[in-house]
Design an enzyme around this catalytic site. Structure first.
Site, PDB file in Angstrom:
ATOM      1  N   HIS A 130       0.852  -1.198   0.000  1.00 22.94           N
ATOM      2  CA  HIS A 130       0.000   0.000   0.000  1.00 22.94           C
ATOM      3  C   HIS A 130       0.880   1.238   0.000  1.00 22.94           C
ATOM      4  O   HIS A 130       1.968   1.224   0.579  1.00 22.94           O
ATOM      5  CB  HIS A 130      -0.901   0.007   1.248  1.00 22.94           C
ATOM      6  CG  HIS A 130      -2.045   0.970   1.136  1.00 22.94           C
ATOM      7  ND1 HIS A 130      -1.955   2.267   1.551  1.00 22.94           N
ATOM      8  CD2 HIS A 130      -3.301   0.805   0.632  1.00 22.94           C
ATOM      9  CE1 HIS A 130      -3.116   2.876   1.322  1.00 22.94           C
ATOM     10  NE2 HIS A 130      -3.949   2.018   0.761  1.00 22.94           N
ATOM     11  N   GLU A 141      -7.963  -4.999  -0.406  1.00 19.50           N
ATOM     12  CA  GLU A 141      -8.516  -5.741  -1.545  1.00 19.50           C
ATOM     13  C   GLU A 141      -8.531  -7.250  -1.309  1.00 19.50           C
ATOM     14  O   GLU A 141      -9.366  -7.953  -1.860  1.00 19.50           O
ATOM     15  CB  GLU A 141      -7.695  -5.471  -2.820  1.00 19.50           C
ATOM     16  CG  GLU A 141      -7.452  -4.025  -3.158  1.00 19.50           C
ATOM     17  CD  GLU A 141      -8.691  -3.311  -3.662  1.00 19.50           C
ATOM     18  OE1 GLU A 141      -9.791  -3.859  -3.520  1.00 19.50           O
ATOM     19  OE2 GLU A 141      -8.540  -2.203  -4.189  1.00 19.50           O
TER      20      GLU A 141
HETATM   21  N1  COA Z   1       3.828  -7.722  -4.580  1.00 23.36           N
HETATM   22  C1  COA Z   1       5.162  -7.823  -4.766  1.00 23.36           C
HETATM   23  N2  COA Z   1       6.014  -6.805  -4.612  1.00 23.36           N
HETATM   24  C2  COA Z   1       5.485  -5.644  -4.255  1.00 23.36           C
HETATM   25  C3  COA Z   1       4.129  -5.455  -4.043  1.00 23.36           C
HETATM   26  C4  COA Z   1       3.275  -6.563  -4.214  1.00 23.36           C
HETATM   27  N3  COA Z   1       1.960  -6.496  -4.042  1.00 23.36           N
HETATM   28  N4  COA Z   1       3.871  -4.172  -3.698  1.00 23.36           N
HETATM   29  C5  COA Z   1       5.065  -3.553  -3.712  1.00 23.36           C
HETATM   30  N5  COA Z   1       6.042  -4.444  -4.038  1.00 23.36           N
HETATM   31  C6  COA Z   1       7.476  -4.159  -4.146  1.00 23.36           C
HETATM   32  C7  COA Z   1       7.782  -3.418  -5.423  1.00 23.36           C
HETATM   33  O1  COA Z   1       8.056  -4.322  -6.460  1.00 23.36           O
HETATM   34  C8  COA Z   1       8.979  -2.598  -5.039  1.00 23.36           C
HETATM   35  O2  COA Z   1      10.106  -3.450  -5.054  1.00 23.36           O
HETATM   36  P1  COA Z   1      11.553  -2.902  -5.557  1.00 23.36           P
HETATM   37  O3  COA Z   1      11.894  -1.791  -4.586  1.00 23.36           O
HETATM   38  O4  COA Z   1      12.424  -4.094  -5.455  1.00 23.36           O
HETATM   39  O5  COA Z   1      11.319  -2.400  -6.937  1.00 23.36           O
HETATM   40  C9  COA Z   1       8.695  -2.232  -3.593  1.00 23.36           C
HETATM   41  O6  COA Z   1       7.800  -3.249  -3.096  1.00 23.36           O
HETATM   42  C10 COA Z   1       8.038  -0.872  -3.436  1.00 23.36           C
HETATM   43  O7  COA Z   1       6.950  -0.788  -4.320  1.00 23.36           O
HETATM   44  P2  COA Z   1       6.263   0.575  -4.804  1.00 23.36           P
HETATM   45  O8  COA Z   1       5.685   0.394  -6.181  1.00 23.36           O
HETATM   46  O9  COA Z   1       7.165   1.730  -4.576  1.00 23.36           O
HETATM   47  O10 COA Z   1       5.105   0.717  -3.796  1.00 23.36           O
HETATM   48  P3  COA Z   1       3.915   1.741  -3.917  1.00 23.36           P
HETATM   49  O11 COA Z   1       3.692   2.283  -2.573  1.00 23.36           O
HETATM   50  O12 COA Z   1       4.077   2.712  -5.006  1.00 23.36           O
HETATM   51  O13 COA Z   1       2.737   0.759  -4.377  1.00 23.36           O
HETATM   52  C11 COA Z   1       0.775  -0.484  -4.528  1.00 23.36           C
HETATM   53  C12 COA Z   1       1.589   0.516  -3.695  1.00 23.36           C
HETATM   54  C13 COA Z   1      -0.549  -0.744  -3.816  1.00 23.36           C
HETATM   55  C14 COA Z   1       0.479   0.093  -5.923  1.00 23.36           C
HETATM   56  C15 COA Z   1       1.587  -1.801  -4.646  1.00 23.36           C
HETATM   57  O14 COA Z   1       1.874  -2.276  -3.365  1.00 23.36           O
HETATM   58  C16 COA Z   1       0.876  -2.841  -5.489  1.00 23.36           C
HETATM   59  O15 COA Z   1       0.992  -2.818  -6.717  1.00 23.36           O
HETATM   60  N6  COA Z   1       0.135  -3.807  -4.849  1.00 23.36           N
HETATM   61  C17 COA Z   1      -0.573  -4.820  -5.584  1.00 23.36           C
HETATM   62  C18 COA Z   1      -1.910  -4.294  -6.108  1.00 23.36           C
HETATM   63  C19 COA Z   1      -2.904  -4.080  -5.016  1.00 23.36           C
HETATM   64  O16 COA Z   1      -3.103  -4.914  -4.128  1.00 23.36           O
HETATM   65  N7  COA Z   1      -3.587  -2.943  -5.099  1.00 23.36           N
HETATM   66  C20 COA Z   1      -4.598  -2.565  -4.143  1.00 23.36           C
HETATM   67  C21 COA Z   1      -4.099  -1.458  -3.245  1.00 23.36           C
HETATM   68  S1  COA Z   1      -5.253  -1.057  -1.976  1.00 23.36           S
END
Ligand code: COA
Length: 383
Positions: free
Chosen positions: A269, A324
């Protein structure tokens, strides 16, 4: 006399755009920028806490109903007996829903319905709690009507004896839901009602800040929520769990998915670094459901494995379960099809959007941020 320089003005001796803008802080995506003040909710990402007007989300789910929570957001008063039934769809709006192609996405139909509703109302500035209630009561009927029309069925009129979420399920399916099913979806509506300055809520506040009306604000918010980065994808959780298939394959599947650079749906998140309190509340709801999907036990086991492997792969970046993951079994368990999930989330978020509209209108200042210009320096037109 005019202050403007004559046409074909000579070059100014003003500093270049780069020099004029030097030192202005810029945060892509406005991450970490404080863009307002609210009394509606506190999203405490570090501690996994979500409060609506100070009340814990878990307590509201246990002891409240969606209409009581919506009323709390609108008025600040906690009245657990507060009721709100769904409202009829005005004939002019129904006509527009009938004209939509059956292939229309439910989010597009809902956005269209809200826009058409606004065109059928007198919505003077500033927005009122009455307008917020009316729109929140209208939208579930509109989504239910569209869902039936696209299946070739006639819409069902609201039953004023039913509370909003029960009424929505009744108008969607034609059958009054049992108490446990209505309660489960009501809990989902409560956790989805409000969440700070997320993108769609911010949209609603920007629109309101121009002194536009509540239907325009909520229509814009639905458009923002439609994007896959916001609207969430509990249906993708369902897809991933079906790929896992059985608990004994969970660890291998999770490791393989991460090795391929895939994201595990329902984890991570932008704000929460701890377990999302909405996921905790919905897990309890899902486990208590009479019609829980048979794969709920698989989900629980996959969650354990995923949390362990994610912690191993990202020791410095806490990646925990988000809302989710357990929204998926609750929404499936109450009988919704995955293509209705995002629009159902929008129905739940009506309480928060409209409460933010009231809050913005109550102490309004036009929201108009600045931007750093990165184009060409000042220059003469080619001759
Ligand atoms: N599965 C695997 N790896 C994940 C992950 C997940 N669900 N969420 C984050 N990571 C990893 C990223 O690959 C990244 O790794 P890296 O530093 O080696 O590249 C690191 O964690 C940081 O990710 P980042 O994209 O900066 O986090 P964010 O805060 O921008 O993203 C979300 C938040 C929600 C978009 C992200 O966690 C995600 O895509 N989750 C899956 C989709 C989801 O459940 N969405 C509903 C949200 S309520």
């Amino acid at each position: 006399m005019t202050d403007s320089p004559p046409a074909g003005s000579p070059p100014t001796d003003a500093p270049s755009p780069e020099a004029a803008q030097a030192g202005r802080p810029y945060a892509p995506g406005l991450e970490g920028v404080i863009a307002g003040e609210t009394s509606l909710s506190f999203v405490d990402g570090a501690n996994g806490r979500l409060l609506y007007r100070g009340y814990r989300i878990g307590d509201l789910v246990e002891q409240g109903t969606y209409p009581a929570v919506a009323n709390l957001l609108w008025s600040g008063d906690w009245d657990p007996g507060h009721r709100l039934a769904t409202a009829p769809v005005p004939p002019g709006v129904l006509q527009i829903l009938r004209a939509l192609p059956t292939s229309t996405k439910p989010m597009d139909a809902l956005r269209t319905a809200v826009s058409a509703w606004g065109a059928n109302q007198d919505l003077p500035w500033p927005a009122t709690a009455g307008q917020a209630r009316a729109l929140t009561a209208f939208s579930p009927s509109a989504l239910a009507a569209f869902s039936r029309l696209r299946a070739g069925d006639e819409p069902i009129d609201p039953d004023p004896s039913l509370d909003l979420v029960e009424g929505f399920l009744y108008q969607l399916t034609g059958t009054k839901p049992d108490a446990a099913t209505a309660r489960a979806l009501d809990a989902y509506f409560i956790v989805g009602a409000e969440h700070g300055f997320n993108a769609s809520t911010f949209t609603a506040r920007v629109i309101t800040s121009t002194r536009s009306d509540i239907a325009s604000a909520v229509g814009g918010a639905i458009g923002t929520m439609k994007g896959p980065l916001h609207g969430g994808a509990p249906s993708e959780v369902v897809d991933q769990l079906s790929q896992v298939g059985s608990a004994d394959r969970a660890e291998a599947w999770v490791r393989e998915a991460l090795a391929k650079g895939e994201r595990l749906m329902g984890f991570g998140h932008r704000v929460y670094r701890a377990y999302d309190p909405r996921a905790a509340a919905l897990r309890t709801v899902a486990e208590g459901m009479t019609n829980k999907p048979e794969w709920l036990q698989l989900a629980i086991e996959v969650e354990d494995v995923a949390l362990r492997v994610l912690a191993e792969k990202h020791p410095d970046r806490p990646l925990k379960t988000n809302v989710e993951f357990y929204a998926a079994p609750v929404l499936m368990g109450v009988g919704l099809t995955p293509d209705l999930f995002p629009a159902t989330f929008s129905l739940a978020r009506h309480a928060g959007w409209t409460a933010h509209v009231l809050e913005q209108a109550g102490d309004n200042r036009l929201i108009r941020p600045d931007v750093n210009y990165i184009g060409p320096a000042e220059r003469d037109l080619p001759r």
